[in-house]
Motif scaffolding. Structure first.
Motif, PDB file in Angstrom:
ATOM      1  N   LEU A  89      -1.033  15.111  27.292  1.00  0.00           N
ATOM      2  CA  LEU A  89      -0.044  14.826  26.250  1.00  0.00           C
ATOM      3  C   LEU A  89       0.158  15.980  25.274  1.00  0.00           C
ATOM      4  CD1 LEU A  89      -1.058  11.136  25.503  1.00  0.00           C
ATOM      5  CD2 LEU A  89       1.121  11.910  26.473  1.00  0.00           C
ATOM      6  N   SER A  90      -0.665  17.028  25.375  1.00  0.00           N
ATOM      7  CA  SER A  90      -0.602  18.112  24.394  1.00  0.00           C
ATOM      8  C   SER A  90       0.765  18.791  24.314  1.00  0.00           C
ATOM      9  CB  SER A  90      -1.709  19.141  24.663  1.00  0.00           C
ATOM     10  OG  SER A  90      -1.696  19.575  26.007  1.00  0.00           O
ATOM     11  N   PRO A  91       1.487  19.016  25.428  1.00  0.00           N
ATOM     12  CA  PRO A  91       2.808  19.641  25.274  1.00  0.00           C
ATOM     13  C   PRO A  91       3.789  18.760  24.498  1.00  0.00           C
ATOM     14  CG  PRO A  91       2.068  19.775  27.561  1.00  0.00           C
ATOM     15  CD  PRO A  91       1.168  18.819  26.856  1.00  0.00           C
ATOM     16  N   TYR A  92       3.706  17.453  24.702  1.00  0.00           N
ATOM     17  CA  TYR A  92       4.643  16.541  24.034  1.00  0.00           C
ATOM     18  C   TYR A  92       4.338  16.425  22.545  1.00  0.00           C
ATOM     19  CZ  TYR A  92       5.296  15.541  28.948  1.00  0.00           C
ATOM     20  OH  TYR A  92       5.518  15.675  30.289  1.00  0.00           O
ATOM     21  N   LEU A  93       3.067  16.544  22.173  1.00  0.00           N
ATOM     22  CA  LEU A  93       2.702  16.578  20.760  1.00  0.00           C
ATOM     23  C   LEU A  93       3.134  17.902  20.134  1.00  0.00           C
ATOM     24  CD1 LEU A  93      -0.891  15.045  20.830  1.00  0.00           C
ATOM     25  CD2 LEU A  93       1.118  14.047  19.727  1.00  0.00           C
ATOM     26  N   ALA A  94       2.889  19.003  20.835  1.00  0.00           N
ATOM     27  CA  ALA A  94       3.198  20.322  20.291  1.00  0.00           C
ATOM     28  C   ALA A  94       4.692  20.499  20.049  1.00  0.00           C
ATOM     29  CB  ALA A  94       2.690  21.412  21.238  1.00  0.00           C
ATOM     30  N   LEU A  95       5.524  19.940  20.932  1.00  0.00           N
ATOM     31  CA  LEU A  95       6.965  20.143  20.846  1.00  0.00           C
ATOM     32  C   LEU A  95       7.701  18.973  20.210  1.00  0.00           C
ATOM     33  CD1 LEU A  95       7.399  21.839  24.317  1.00  0.00           C
ATOM     34  CD2 LEU A  95       7.430  22.925  22.079  1.00  0.00           C
ATOM     35  N   GLY A  96       6.964  17.957  19.746  1.00  0.00           N
ATOM     36  CA  GLY A  96       7.579  16.877  18.997  1.00  0.00           C
ATOM     37  C   GLY A  96       8.246  15.793  19.827  1.00  0.00           C
ATOM     38  N   LEU A 103       1.253   8.086  18.757  1.00  0.00           N
ATOM     39  CA  LEU A 103       0.181   8.125  19.747  1.00  0.00           C
ATOM     40  C   LEU A 103      -1.075   7.434  19.238  1.00  0.00           C
ATOM     41  CD1 LEU A 103      -1.013   9.036  22.420  1.00  0.00           C
ATOM     42  CD2 LEU A 103      -1.449  11.289  21.402  1.00  0.00           C
ATOM     43  N   VAL A 104      -1.455   7.706  17.987  1.00  0.00           N
ATOM     44  CA  VAL A 104      -2.649   7.081  17.424  1.00  0.00           C
ATOM     45  C   VAL A 104      -2.517   5.558  17.438  1.00  0.00           C
ATOM     46  CG1 VAL A 104      -3.960   6.732  15.290  1.00  0.00           C
ATOM     47  CG2 VAL A 104      -3.339   9.045  15.998  1.00  0.00           C
ATOM     48  N   GLN A 105      -1.370   5.061  17.044  1.00  0.00           N
ATOM     49  CA  GLN A 105      -1.192   3.607  17.023  1.00  0.00           C
ATOM     50  C   GLN A 105      -1.207   3.022  18.434  1.00  0.00           C
ATOM     51  OE1 GLN A 105       2.135   2.439  14.590  1.00  0.00           O
ATOM     52  NE2 GLN A 105       1.449   3.662  12.841  1.00  0.00           N
ATOM     53  N   SER A 127     -11.027  10.467  18.907  1.00  0.00           N
ATOM     54  CA  SER A 127     -11.751  11.442  18.083  1.00  0.00           C
ATOM     55  C   SER A 127     -11.130  12.828  18.221  1.00  0.00           C
ATOM     56  CB  SER A 127     -13.229  11.484  18.484  1.00  0.00           C
ATOM     57  OG  SER A 127     -13.419  12.133  19.727  1.00  0.00           O
ATOM     58  N   ARG A 128     -10.602  13.140  19.401  1.00  0.00           N
ATOM     59  CA  ARG A 128      -9.974  14.443  19.597  1.00  0.00           C
ATOM     60  C   ARG A 128      -8.615  14.538  18.917  1.00  0.00           C
ATOM     61  NH1 ARG A 128     -13.756  13.827  23.223  1.00  0.00           N
ATOM     62  NH2 ARG A 128     -14.795  15.674  24.077  1.00  0.00           N
ATOM     63  N   LEU A 129      -7.989  13.412  18.680  1.00  0.00           N
ATOM     64  CA  LEU A 129      -6.751  13.437  17.893  1.00  0.00           C
ATOM     65  C   LEU A 129      -7.052  13.790  16.443  1.00  0.00           C
ATOM     66  CD1 LEU A 129      -4.863  10.321  19.334  1.00  0.00           C
ATOM     67  CD2 LEU A 129      -4.731  12.725  20.041  1.00  0.00           C
ATOM     68  N   HIS A 134      -7.348  18.348  12.338  1.00  0.00           N
ATOM     69  CA  HIS A 134      -8.286  19.179  11.582  1.00  0.00           C
ATOM     70  C   HIS A 134      -8.043  20.658  11.855  1.00  0.00           C
ATOM     71  CE1 HIS A 134     -12.039  20.639   9.832  1.00  0.00           C
ATOM     72  NE2 HIS A 134     -12.355  21.173  10.991  1.00  0.00           N
ATOM     73  N   PHE A 135      -7.841  21.018  13.120  1.00  0.00           N
ATOM     74  CA  PHE A 135      -7.637  22.421  13.457  1.00  0.00           C
ATOM     75  C   PHE A 135      -6.285  22.924  12.968  1.00  0.00           C
ATOM     76  CE2 PHE A 135     -11.365  22.003  16.016  1.00  0.00           C
ATOM     77  CZ  PHE A 135     -11.875  23.294  16.072  1.00  0.00           C
ATOM     78  N   ILE A 136      -5.273  22.103  13.023  1.00  0.00           N
ATOM     79  CA  ILE A 136      -3.976  22.507  12.493  1.00  0.00           C
ATOM     80  C   ILE A 136      -4.089  22.802  11.000  1.00  0.00           C
ATOM     81  CG2 ILE A 136      -1.657  21.645  11.935  1.00  0.00           C
ATOM     82  CD1 ILE A 136      -1.584  20.354  14.674  1.00  0.00           C
ATOM     83  N   GLN A 137      -4.903  22.005  10.289  1.00  0.00           N
ATOM     84  CA  GLN A 137      -5.074  22.223   8.859  1.00  0.00           C
ATOM     85  C   GLN A 137      -5.722  23.577   8.561  1.00  0.00           C
ATOM     86  OE1 GLN A 137      -3.915  20.067   6.416  1.00  0.00           O
ATOM     87  NE2 GLN A 137      -4.329  21.852   5.144  1.00  0.00           N
TER      88      GLN A 137
END
Length: 366
Positions: A89-96, A103-105, A127-129, A134-137
């Motif tokens: 799912l990382s590409p879909y999160l990265a590109l909106g 996703l969390v819900q 937990s990885r979400l 955290h890393f984006i911050q």
């Protein structure tokens, strides 16, 4: 994350270019004639990228939460199982295409009825979400980590740019089969799992002693899921320049033995080694000449020998790191840890000196 989601719009409307004016002077910022006809951008060609778009993203999310995700927790390290076991799912999160709140819900709704392996895997995934945000911050707090070492004293590390080594690394021709297979897989797919990403950066940074900046830029051009906030903190973590993380010098032979025991991944992505037996598949440079001939894999003709001696190169890398770790190093590392480290463990506030600087970084590891 618990708030109501914003509804996706049925359509988007855009302000005509002619109406865009400077808020300060009321003048047009630019005219259509001033826009460039094209923007030069040279990127590697990815042969099998994931399909883009919101519909595709929702399909991948539903498939993961209802079909593939059960074995997520135990399948994300090996490239053999990660392709299907990771959420993808990382590409879909990265590109909106998919929102984090959305996703969390969805994950939490699924966890309410989850049992057994599903329960553990969905917990690990959520937990990885958290770590994702955290890393984006980190990059939001310190944007210059895109180009500068997070810990300034690591600028002293002996890592000159070597064009020959860099070219061998970026094309999957280092002579270490697991490294080369991972790079070739990434080039073909625009994605590779986290453990292999970490290994690629570690190999470039320690035994090959390359500066992380060109390594970072090249990987960014390949990752379909490139997200700056994830990318730069992770690259620096694996390159050993944060000052708050224990250096991770991945041994490509041990990684291959643990994650690709039968050499399936290596043989698939390095056809030069297809006929090499299990005994030599991860260390083909040790094959006697007669075995090389029978396996149709002549060293430095069909497949390269390692660029450097791994043991000797990593010893030098450790010595270089040790040389910069004086009292000033740990004082700076402590302030970096206080700014960028996880707040999850309050006990870290009771640590002092080297232990505090070292452990503050451990909290940020996946």
């Amino acid at each position: 994350m618990t708030q109501l989601q914003f509804p996706a719009p049925d359509a988007l409307s855009f302000v005509p270019l002619e109406e865009i004016k400077s808020a300060e002077h009321g003048d047009f910022i630019f005219t259509p004639e001033q826009l460039p006809v094209s923007v030069p951008c040279s990127l590697p060609e990815v042969h099998q990228p994931q399909a883009g778009g919101r519909s595709a993203g929702l399909a991948v999310m539903n498939d993961f939460l209802n079909q593939r995700g059960e074995y997520y927790r135990g399948s994300i390290s090996s490239p053999l199982t990660a392709e299907n076991g990771c959420s993808r799912l990382s590409p879909y999160l990265a590109l909106g295409c998919i929102g984090m709140r959305e996703l969390v819900q969805a994950v939490r709704n699924r966890r309410r009825t989850a049992e057994g392996r599903w329960k553990a895997s969905l917990s690990a995934f959520e937990s990885r979400l958290w770590w994702h945000c955290h890393f984006i911050q980190k990059l939001e707090d310190q944007p210059d980590m895109e180009v500068h070492n997070l810990h300034p004293l690591t600028e002293q590390l002996d890592r000159p740019f070597d064009e020959e080594k860099f070219e061998a690394w970026k094309t999957g021709n280092t002579g270490w089969p697991m490294v080369d297979a991972s790079m070739r897989y990434l080039i073909a797919n625009g994605w590779v799992n986290f453990r292999m990403r970490a290994m690629l950066i570690s190999i470039a940074s320690y035994p090959l002693a390359l500066p992380w900046q060109p390594v970072s830029r090249y990987l960014a051009s390949l990752f379909t899921d490139y997200e700056p906030g994830i990318h730069y903190p992770q690259v620096q973590m694996q390159a050993g320049t944060t000052g708050i993380n224990i250096p991770r010098m991945y041994n490509p032979i041990l990684q291959a033995q643990r994650l690709d025991a039968k050499g399936l991944f290596v043989r698939r992505w390095i056809p030069e080694l297809q006929q090499v037996s299990d005994q030599w598949i991860f260390e083909p440079w040790l094959m006697p000449r007669t075995i090389q001939e029978s396996a149709r894999c002549i060293l430095n003709k069909d497949y390269p020998a390692p660029l450097v001696d791994f043991s000797a190169a990593t010893r030098k890398a450790r010595a270089d790191l040790k040389a910069v770790r004086d009292s000033d190093f740990f004082a700076t590392a402590q302030s970096i840890g206080e700014k960028h480290g996880s707040r999850k463990r309050s006990s870290s506030r009771r640590m002092t000196g080297k232990k505090k600087a070292r452990d503050a970084g451990q909290m940020t590891l996946f």
